[in-house]
Motif scaffolding. Structure first.
Motif, PDB file in Angstrom:
ATOM      1  N   UNK A  93      -4.634   7.858   3.246  1.00 24.50           N
ATOM      2  CA  UNK A  93      -3.791   8.297   2.138  1.00 24.50           C
ATOM      3  C   UNK A  93      -4.379   9.594   1.602  1.00 24.50           C
ATOM      4  N   UNK A  94      -3.553  10.662   1.617  1.00 23.91           N
ATOM      5  CA  UNK A  94      -4.010  11.976   1.159  1.00 23.91           C
ATOM      6  C   UNK A  94      -5.373  12.329   1.743  1.00 23.91           C
ATOM      7  N   UNK A 104      -2.099   2.554  -6.706  1.00 26.49           N
ATOM      8  CA  UNK A 104      -3.228   1.719  -6.305  1.00 26.49           C
ATOM      9  C   UNK A 104      -4.355   2.574  -5.714  1.00 26.49           C
ATOM     10  N   UNK A 105      -3.973   3.580  -4.898  1.00 20.33           N
ATOM     11  CA  UNK A 105      -5.009   4.418  -4.270  1.00 20.33           C
ATOM     12  C   UNK A 105      -5.824   5.181  -5.319  1.00 20.33           C
ATOM     13  N   UNK A 110      -9.863   4.719  -6.013  1.00 18.07           N
ATOM     14  CA  UNK A 110     -10.825   5.826  -6.037  1.00 18.07           C
ATOM     15  C   UNK A 110     -11.664   5.832  -7.320  1.00 18.07           C
ATOM     16  N   UNK A 111     -11.003   5.598  -8.450  1.00 17.04           N
ATOM     17  CA  UNK A 111     -11.718   5.580  -9.737  1.00 17.04           C
ATOM     18  C   UNK A 111     -12.739   4.444  -9.751  1.00 17.04           C
ATOM     19  N   UNK A 112     -12.294   3.261  -9.301  1.00 17.02           N
ATOM     20  CA  UNK A 112     -13.175   2.091  -9.323  1.00 17.02           C
ATOM     21  C   UNK A 112     -14.362   2.292  -8.368  1.00 17.02           C
ATOM     22  N   UNK A 113     -14.090   2.862  -7.199  1.00 16.52           N
ATOM     23  CA  UNK A 113     -15.173   3.136  -6.236  1.00 16.52           C
ATOM     24  C   UNK A 113     -16.226   4.040  -6.865  1.00 16.52           C
ATOM     25  N   UNK A 114     -15.729   5.058  -7.542  1.00 14.91           N
ATOM     26  CA  UNK A 114     -16.635   6.029  -8.168  1.00 14.91           C
ATOM     27  C   UNK A 114     -17.487   5.342  -9.244  1.00 14.91           C
TER      28      UNK A 114
END
Length: 440
Positions: free
Chosen positions: A222-223, A341-342, A346-350
C-alpha cells in the motif's frame, strides 16, 4: 523477534495438565490489571535458560469411548500442526504404547514440523527404561523419559524442544516488513476485510509460499510500503461444539498475535464487544503489541450524531484495561474507512517502537512527582530516583525507587498517563519495571 509456539498433544490422562503447570509455574495468573478477561489455561509463557516461548495446551474434552478419543486427538494434533513451531507429543509409560498413539504419530510424522516425543510418569529411570524404549516404535525420534509430577527429566525435554527454535528464527530473520495480525472470533468479517484490502487496484498481492505455518500470510503493498497480513480465518473449523470452536479460535489468535507487530482485533458492530473479543484483545495487550480495534459492519448500524460516541464509550468500558487502543469504525463490505487502516497501522507501528531520551523522561517524572506526591506508608515515603527506557515493542521503562513495596499500581498508572500526555503512544501498551536502589 516473535516468540516460538510449542503445543502439547496427547491422550487424556497422560499428564498434559501436570506438565503444563510444572512448566508454567504460578505465572498463569498474571492478568491482575485486565478486568473481565478470565484466563482459560490455554496458554502460558515459559522461560528456559535465555529463551522464552509460548506453551499451548490443545487439550479440551475427556471423552469416554476409544473412537471419540482418537478423533479428539486427531483434532488436537491438527491444531498443533497448524499453529505450533514445535510439538510435544506426550505418552504414558504406565499405559504403554496404544493404537491411538500410533495413529496420531503418523499424522505428526507427515506434517514436517519438529516433534519432541515425551514419555511421562517415569518416576524411576532404572525401573522403566525398558518400557520407554518401546516408544521408539512410533518412529518419531528418541523418546524422552520424564515425570511431570516430580519434575524429573524436564530440563532434557526443554533442551530438545528449544533446539528447534534456532531453525525457525533463521527463517524469520531479515524480513523487516511489518506484520499485522487480523484476529477476532469466527464470522466477524476477518476474511472479508483482508479480501477488501486486497481488492484495491493499487494493492499488489502474492501468497507467500513456504511459510512454516498454515496460517495464511498475505503480502499487501500500500503506497509503496509492504505489509504481511496474518489471517487466522478459515482454517479447518470442523468442530460443531461452541466451546471447542472458541478454544480453537483463541489458540489461533495466540499464535498470530505472537508473530505480529500490530494486532487488529475485528469486532462486530451489531453484536458489540463480547467476552471472547475481550479475551482475544487481552492476549494482544498482555503481549505488548500495537492494537487497533476495528469495528466492522458499521454500515449496518442505524446512526445519529451520537452513535459513534455511544459505541466508543461502550468499547472503552468493556476493554478498560487497554484505554490506549485505537478504534476504527469500518465496513469490509462497502470498504468504508478500510484504507484508513493502513495510516493507523503506520502510526501504531511507530509508537510501538518509539524511544524517548532519558533526560526528557526524567523531566516528566520530576514534574509528575511535584504535581502529585508519591504514596507513603507508616511514615516512609516513596522516592523516585530515575527513569530510563530499556526496550521497544512495547516501549519498556525501568523506574528506580527507594522502596518497591510503596510503588502502588495506581502511581505507576499515573506516571504512565503523564508520559502518554507528552508523547501520545496511541495504540501501544507501555511496560514498567520497578527496581529498588538503596539511598546514599
Amino acid at each position: 523477534m516473535s516468540k516460538p509456539v510449542v503445543a502439547v498433544v496427547g491422550r487424556p490422562n497422560v499428564g498434559k495438565s501436570t506438565l503444563f503447570n510444572a512448566l508454567a509455574g504460578e505465572r498463569i495468573s498474571i492478568v491482575q490489571d485486565t478486568p473481565g478477561v478470565t484466563r482459560d489455561r490455554i496458554y502460558a509463557e515459559v522461560s528456559w535458560l535465555d529463551m522464552t516461548f509460548t506453551l499451548i495446551d490443545t487439550g479440551g474434552i475427556e471423552p469416554e469411548s476409544k473412537d471419540i478419543i482418537l478423533s479428539q486427538m486427531r483434532e488436537q494434533a491438527q491444531i498443533a500442526i497448524d499453529t505450533a513451531d514445535v510439538i510435544i507429543f506426550m505418552t504414558d509409560v504406565h499405559q504403554g504404547l496404544v493404537d491411538a498413539d500410533s495413529k496420531v504419530a503418523d499424522m505428526l510424522r507427515r506434517c514436517g514440523k519438529p516433534v519432541t516425543l515425551v514419555v511421562n510418569k517415569v518416576d524411576s529411570f532404572e525401573k522403566y527404561m525398558t518400557d520407554v524404549y518401546e516408544f521408539y516404535n512410533l518412529g518419531i525420534g528418541d523418546p524422552i523419559p520424564i515425570s511431570a509430577a516430580s519434575r524429573l527429566g524436564i530440563g532434557d525435554m526443554l533442551d530438545e524442544v528449544t533446539k528447534h527454535f534456532a531453525e525457525n528464527a533463521k527463517e524469520e530473520e531479515g524480513d523487516e516488513r511489518p506484520k499485522v495480525a487480523i484476529v477476532g472470533k469466527p464470522n466477524v468479517g476477518k476474511s472479508s476485510l483482508i479480501n477488501h484490502l486486497l481488492g484495491e487496484e493499487r494493492v499488489i498481492v502474492s501468497e507467500i509460499a513456504g511459510t512454516t505455518r498454515d496460517a495464511v500470510d498475505t503480502e499487501i503493498t500500500w503506497q509503496d510500503r509492504e505489509y504481511i497480513f496474518i489471517d487466522t480465518a478459515g482454517l479447518r473449523k470442523k468442530s460443531k461444539i461452541k466451546e471447542e470452536l472458541e478454544r480453537f479460535s483463541i489458540i489461533r489468535a495466540v499464535t498470530a498475535v505472537e508473530r505480529a507487530d500490530v494486532v487488529v482485533v475485528v469486532i462486530d458492530a451489531i453484536e458489540g464487544v463480547t467476552e471472547q473479543d475481550a479475551k482475544i484483545a487481552g492476549i494482544a495487550h498482555e503481549r505488548g503489541k500495537g492494537i487497533i480495534i476495528a469495528v466492522n459492519k458499521w454500515d449496518a448500524i442505524e446512526k445519529d450524531d451520537k452513535t459513534i460516541y455511544k459505541h466508543t464509550d461502550r468499547i472503552r468500558q468493556i476493554l478498560s484495561f487497554m484505554p490506549y487502543a485505537e478504534i476504527l469504525f469500518i465496513s469490509a463490505k462497502t470498504g468504508q474507512r478500510t484504507r484508513k487502516l493502513f495510516d493507523m497501522i503506520d502510526v501504531v507501528l511507530e509508537n510501538n517502537s518509539m524511544r524517548i531520551a532519558t533526560g526528557v523522561l526524567n523531566e516528566i517524572m520530576t514534574e509528575a512527582v511535584a504535581m502529585q506526591q508519591p504514596p507513603s506508608d507508616k511514615g516512609k515515603r516513596l522516592k523516585l530516583f530515575y527513569i530510563t527506557q530499556v526496550a521497544v515493542k512495547p516501549p519498556t521503562f525501568v523506574i528506580f525507587v527507594n522502596n518497591k513495596e510503596l510503588m502502588h499500581f495506581s502511581y505507576t498508572r499515573y506516571l504512565e498517563n503523564r508520559i502518554r500526555d507528552a508523547f501520545g503512544f496511541q495504540g501501544t501498551s507501555l511496560k514498567f519495571i520497578i527496581r529498588e536502589r538503596k539511598e546514599g
